[in-house]
Write a protein that holds these residues in place. Sequence first.
Motif, mmCIF file in Angstrom:
data_model
loop_
_atom_site.group_PDB
_atom_site.id
_atom_site.type_symbol
_atom_site.label_atom_id
_atom_site.label_comp_id
_atom_site.label_asym_id
_atom_site.label_seq_id
_atom_site.Cartn_x
_atom_site.Cartn_y
_atom_site.Cartn_z
ATOM 1 N N GLU A 67 0.794 -1.222 0.000
ATOM 2 C CA GLU A 67 0.000 0.000 0.000
ATOM 3 C C GLU A 67 0.826 1.271 0.000
ATOM 4 O OE1 GLU A 67 -3.098 -0.001 2.877
ATOM 5 O OE2 GLU A 67 -3.580 -2.110 2.613
ATOM 6 N N GLY A 68 2.128 1.145 0.120
ATOM 7 C CA GLY A 68 2.989 2.327 0.121
ATOM 8 C C GLY A 68 3.585 2.588 1.492
ATOM 9 N N TRP A 69 4.786 3.177 1.497
ATOM 10 C CA TRP A 69 5.498 3.459 2.734
ATOM 11 C C TRP A 69 5.039 4.770 3.344
ATOM 12 C CZ3 TRP A 69 7.839 -0.831 3.939
ATOM 13 C CH2 TRP A 69 8.272 -1.668 2.911
ATOM 14 N N VAL A 95 9.083 8.194 0.980
ATOM 15 C CA VAL A 95 7.855 7.998 0.219
ATOM 16 C C VAL A 95 7.747 9.050 -0.877
ATOM 17 C CG1 VAL A 95 6.702 7.062 2.237
ATOM 18 C CG2 VAL A 95 6.434 9.468 1.717
#
Length: 238
Positions: A67-69, A95
């Motif tokens: 889902e992303g950092w 990010v």
Amino acid sequence: MPQLNPFPHDGDGGLGPSASAKGWHQGYIAAVSSPSGLPRTPPARSTEFADAFELGAAAGRADGLAEGWRWRYFGEDARTGEETGQGPQPAQSPVEPVDAGEGGPARAAYPLAWHCVGAAALRVLLEQFAPGSDREFPGLRLGRACADKGVGRLYLPVRLVPRDAPVESTGDPLGDQGFWHGTATDSLAVAAAEGPDGPGAPVTRAPTFLGLVRYRPAGEHDFWDVLPAGGRMPPTRG
């Protein structure tokens, strides 16, 4: 959907989260903000804490990949979740920015958002918006307060303050990190008026002006966004 803490949040007798719940929570935060790899488990007297930290780190790593950092922008320690007193770390975001998703005039003033994680910003919002017990995780308590009051978003104007020497602790989670902050509000327009785009802003914006912290309820997670004025890279120390 982000994975949830499988351990009880409320300890026996209302003493707050169990050691296992705290371990999982801290492991998750450390890993979801560490794209370079799994964080090391910190030394702990409690076996339950250490074992749960490893489980939380595995969950945070999986969510970061899927889902992303997220950025620990306000300088909280990767393993303990406590503030370091060193200001925003690291100097570069792990990010990529995303569209802030705000409408109206604010879209031009705050076009980009960086996804962040950590307790410091949420503690300030809680102190102003829903003061009370600090035994729960900040994100969990703030999410409940927003649900009770029917609020979908909160904004907090924030500025990085130049300083040459460490300041004495005041108990302000952001002030002690080297930030000025304004008043929490559910109105972006009100927050912007108090922040770097407000009537009192200097004619030439100093790079120390950060912008807004935006909180959107995220269940138990200490998730929030930073929306820097003008969509610039958020300023940092270090």
